[in-house]
Design a protein around this motif. Structure first.
Motif, PDB file in Angstrom:
ATOM      1  N   ALA A 177      26.986 -13.746  35.375  1.00 10.92           N
ATOM      2  CA  ALA A 177      27.607 -12.680  34.589  1.00 10.92           C
ATOM      3  C   ALA A 177      27.150 -11.308  35.067  1.00 10.92           C
ATOM      4  N   ALA A 178      25.863 -11.162  35.303  1.00 11.34           N
ATOM      5  CA  ALA A 178      25.330  -9.873  35.737  1.00 11.34           C
ATOM      6  C   ALA A 178      25.936  -9.449  37.072  1.00 11.34           C
ATOM      7  N   GLY A 179      26.167 -10.409  37.960  1.00  9.30           N
ATOM      8  CA  GLY A 179      26.672 -10.103  39.286  1.00  9.30           C
ATOM      9  C   GLY A 179      28.132  -9.693  39.332  1.00  9.30           C
ATOM     10  N   LEU A 180      28.844  -9.874  38.229  1.00 12.11           N
ATOM     11  CA  LEU A 180      30.263  -9.512  38.198  1.00 12.11           C
ATOM     12  C   LEU A 180      30.500  -8.032  37.907  1.00 12.11           C
ATOM     13  N   GLY A 181      29.462  -7.327  37.522  1.00 16.56           N
ATOM     14  CA  GLY A 181      29.561  -5.886  37.320  1.00 16.56           C
ATOM     15  C   GLY A 181      30.613  -5.501  36.293  1.00 16.56           C
ATOM     16  N   ASP A 182      31.267  -4.371  36.544  1.00 16.25           N
ATOM     17  CA  ASP A 182      32.232  -3.832  35.583  1.00 16.25           C
ATOM     18  C   ASP A 182      33.501  -4.660  35.484  1.00 16.25           C
ATOM     19  N   ARG A 183      33.693  -5.592  36.403  1.00 11.76           N
ATOM     20  CA  ARG A 183      34.910  -6.410  36.345  1.00 11.76           C
ATOM     21  C   ARG A 183      34.858  -7.403  35.180  1.00 11.76           C
ATOM     22  N   LEU A 184      33.665  -7.699  34.696  1.00 11.91           N
ATOM     23  CA  LEU A 184      33.522  -8.651  33.592  1.00 11.91           C
ATOM     24  C   LEU A 184      33.731  -7.935  32.264  1.00 11.91           C
ATOM     25  N   GLU A 185      34.818  -8.271  31.579  1.00  8.14           N
ATOM     26  CA  GLU A 185      35.112  -7.647  30.290  1.00  8.14           C
ATOM     27  C   GLU A 185      35.037  -8.618  29.118  1.00  8.14           C
ATOM     28  N   PHE A 186      35.176  -9.923  29.381  1.00  4.64           N
ATOM     29  CA  PHE A 186      35.196 -10.924  28.314  1.00  4.64           C
ATOM     30  C   PHE A 186      34.260 -12.065  28.686  1.00  4.64           C
ATOM     31  N   VAL A 209      22.613 -24.666  26.914  1.00  2.00           N
ATOM     32  CA  VAL A 209      22.975 -23.374  27.491  1.00  2.00           C
ATOM     33  C   VAL A 209      22.181 -22.259  26.797  1.00  2.00           C
ATOM     34  N   ASP A 210      21.634 -21.355  27.603  1.00  2.00           N
ATOM     35  CA  ASP A 210      20.953 -20.181  27.040  1.00  2.00           C
ATOM     36  C   ASP A 210      22.022 -19.142  26.710  1.00  2.00           C
ATOM     37  N   VAL A 211      22.629 -19.300  25.556  1.00  2.00           N
ATOM     38  CA  VAL A 211      23.729 -18.438  25.151  1.00  2.00           C
ATOM     39  C   VAL A 211      23.259 -16.994  25.010  1.00  2.00           C
ATOM     40  N   ALA A 212      22.081 -16.791  24.469  1.00  2.00           N
ATOM     41  CA  ALA A 212      21.584 -15.427  24.265  1.00  2.00           C
ATOM     42  C   ALA A 212      21.430 -14.701  25.594  1.00  2.00           C
ATOM     43  N   ALA A 213      20.879 -15.365  26.598  1.00  2.00           N
ATOM     44  CA  ALA A 213      20.707 -14.728  27.906  1.00  2.00           C
ATOM     45  C   ALA A 213      22.055 -14.399  28.525  1.00  2.00           C
ATOM     46  N   ALA A 214      23.009 -15.301  28.389  1.00  2.00           N
ATOM     47  CA  ALA A 214      24.349 -15.048  28.926  1.00  2.00           C
ATOM     48  C   ALA A 214      25.002 -13.868  28.225  1.00  2.00           C
ATOM     49  N   ALA A 215      24.800 -13.775  26.911  1.00  2.00           N
ATOM     50  CA  ALA A 215      25.408 -12.695  26.143  1.00  2.00           C
ATOM     51  C   ALA A 215      24.795 -11.337  26.475  1.00  2.00           C
ATOM     52  N   ARG A 216      23.531 -11.339  26.870  1.00  2.00           N
ATOM     53  CA  ARG A 216      22.841 -10.078  27.167  1.00  2.00           C
ATOM     54  C   ARG A 216      23.015  -9.627  28.619  1.00  2.00           C
ATOM     55  N   ALA A 217      23.557 -10.479  29.466  1.00  2.00           N
ATOM     56  CA  ALA A 217      23.412 -10.304  30.911  1.00  2.00           C
ATOM     57  C   ALA A 217      24.135  -9.103  31.491  1.00  2.00           C
ATOM     58  N   ASN A 218      25.269  -8.709  30.914  1.00  2.00           N
ATOM     59  CA  ASN A 218      26.087  -7.685  31.560  1.00  2.00           C
ATOM     60  C   ASN A 218      26.556  -6.665  30.526  1.00  2.00           C
ATOM     61  N   PRO A 219      26.109  -5.418  30.642  1.00  4.85           N
ATOM     62  CA  PRO A 219      26.476  -4.407  29.644  1.00  4.85           C
ATOM     63  C   PRO A 219      27.942  -3.986  29.705  1.00  4.85           C
ATOM     64  N   ALA A 220      28.669  -4.424  30.743  1.00  2.00           N
ATOM     65  CA  ALA A 220      30.082  -4.054  30.845  1.00  2.00           C
ATOM     66  C   ALA A 220      30.970  -4.865  29.907  1.00  2.00           C
ATOM     67  N   VAL A 221      30.468  -5.978  29.370  1.00  2.00           N
ATOM     68  CA  VAL A 221      31.282  -6.869  28.540  1.00  2.00           C
ATOM     69  C   VAL A 221      31.792  -6.137  27.305  1.00  2.00           C
ATOM     70  N   LYS A 222      33.079  -6.282  27.063  1.00  2.00           N
ATOM     71  CA  LYS A 222      33.708  -5.627  25.912  1.00  2.00           C
ATOM     72  C   LYS A 222      33.912  -6.573  24.733  1.00  2.00           C
ATOM     73  N   TRP A 223      33.969  -7.886  24.995  1.00  2.00           N
ATOM     74  CA  TRP A 223      34.192  -8.863  23.929  1.00  2.00           C
ATOM     75  C   TRP A 223      33.384 -10.123  24.215  1.00  2.00           C
ATOM     76  N   HIS A 224      32.686 -10.606  23.195  1.00  2.00           N
ATOM     77  CA  HIS A 224      32.121 -11.950  23.211  1.00  2.00           C
ATOM     78  C   HIS A 224      33.062 -12.843  22.404  1.00  2.00           C
ATOM     79  N   ILE A 225      33.526 -13.912  23.040  1.00  2.00           N
ATOM     80  CA  ILE A 225      34.524 -14.783  22.426  1.00  2.00           C
ATOM     81  C   ILE A 225      33.932 -16.175  22.240  1.00  2.00           C
ATOM     82  N   VAL A 226      33.897 -16.639  21.015  1.00  2.00           N
ATOM     83  CA  VAL A 226      33.346 -17.957  20.699  1.00  2.00           C
ATOM     84  C   VAL A 226      34.442 -19.000  20.842  1.00  2.00           C
ATOM     85  N   GLU A 227      34.127 -20.064  21.563  1.00  2.00           N
ATOM     86  CA  GLU A 227      35.088 -21.155  21.738  1.00  2.00           C
ATOM     87  C   GLU A 227      34.353 -22.481  21.660  1.00  2.00           C
ATOM     88  N   ALA A 228      34.973 -23.447  21.027  1.00  2.00           N
ATOM     89  CA  ALA A 228      34.489 -24.832  21.049  1.00  2.00           C
ATOM     90  C   ALA A 228      35.692 -25.702  21.398  1.00  2.00           C
TER      91      ALA A 228
END
Length: 261
Positions: A177-186, A209-228
């Motif tokens: 996630a961090a490596g995707l930079g500003d292209r990662l929005e969701f 899965v370390d969900v918290a680490a994934a959620a924190r990884a990239n400040p460019a993210v505009k939406w966190h979307i929960v899916e099951a």
């Protein structure tokens, strides 16, 4: 998430597809009650876009994006008309796993997506790419299929990273996630054993899965979307537990305090 904006939390409606197929508007009511700020639909199940939009507005729900096939073929005008009427700015879809088995398949898929970009742009809409795990498992000349695909796509294509399928491919989602930079929005966030496409999901913090680490990884993210995709638990209860996890940890913002009834 000190020092960066905290994204709002949305619900991917695939999680509730059986109920939504019977009563989409009722599902929206229940998702709003949990506290989600938006939804990501996969279908309108025969409902008129205007009726769905009216319900969303009444409930104070947004539509962060919509999962619909890439508008690149004969059905493109109908797809674009429907979701523009609903008020969706970004359409999200995937290539099929078999398209990543050859380099030619990846290149042909990229061409199809780029046609969709042009079609969507003509209506003032965007395209995002959603991954599964074949993108990260298949490698050509030392390059992951995912990296090849992103390099071939129009730069206007943004990314929706499904962190669970990254983990299923054996990678740590946070640095991806961090490596995707500003292209990662969701981001798609989910938890479970991370063993395959037929996994049953569990509340955040109860899987591998370390969900918290994934959620924190990239400040460019505009939406966190929960899916099951599927679960042996009540899906509404699972969505509530995941909501409380994210909002309670300050990883996402919602409309209800974590743990409140």
């Amino acid at each position: 998430m000190s020092g960066q904006a905290v994204p709002p939390v949305a619900a991917q409606l695939w999680s509730l597809h059986d109920d939504a197929a019977k009563d989409l508007l009722g599902v929206l009511e229940r998702v709003a009650e949990i506290g989600y700020t938006a939804v990501e639909p996969i279908s309108l199940y025969g409902n008129a876009p205007s009726a769905v939009r009216a319900t969303l507005d009444r409930l104070g729900l947004d539509v962060c994006s919509a999962h619909v096939p890439f508008p690149s073929g004969d059905d493109a005008p109908a797809i674009l008309d429907t979701y523009r009427e609903l008020g969706v700015a970004t359409l999200v879809w995937s290539l099929e796993p078999e398209e990543f088995s050859t380099l030619g398949g990846i290149l042909a898929g990229a061409e199809r997506i780029n046609r969709a970009v042009a079609n969507a742009a003509a209506r003032g809409m965007r395209i995002a790419y959603h991954n599964h795990y074949a993108e990260f498992v298949n490698v050509f000349d030392g390059r992951r299929a995912y990296d090849i695909l992103l390099g071939e796509l129009d730069p206007a294509v943004v990314v929706e990273l499904d962190t669970y399928w990254v983990a299923t491919a054996g990678l740590d989602p946070a640095p991806v996630a961090a490596g995707l930079g500003d292209r990662l929005e969701f981001t798609h966030l989910k938890d479970g054993p991370a063993t395959g496409m037929d996994d049953y999901m569990v509340p955040f913090g109860e899987g591998t899965v370390d969900v918290a680490a994934a959620a924190r990884a990239n400040p460019a993210v505009k939406w966190h979307i929960v899916e099951a995709d599927r679960s042996r638990q009540d899906m509404y209860g699972l969505l509530r537990a995941c909501y409380d996890f994210l909002v309670g940890a300050g990883l996402a913002t919602g409309r209800r305090p974590a743990g409140a009834s």
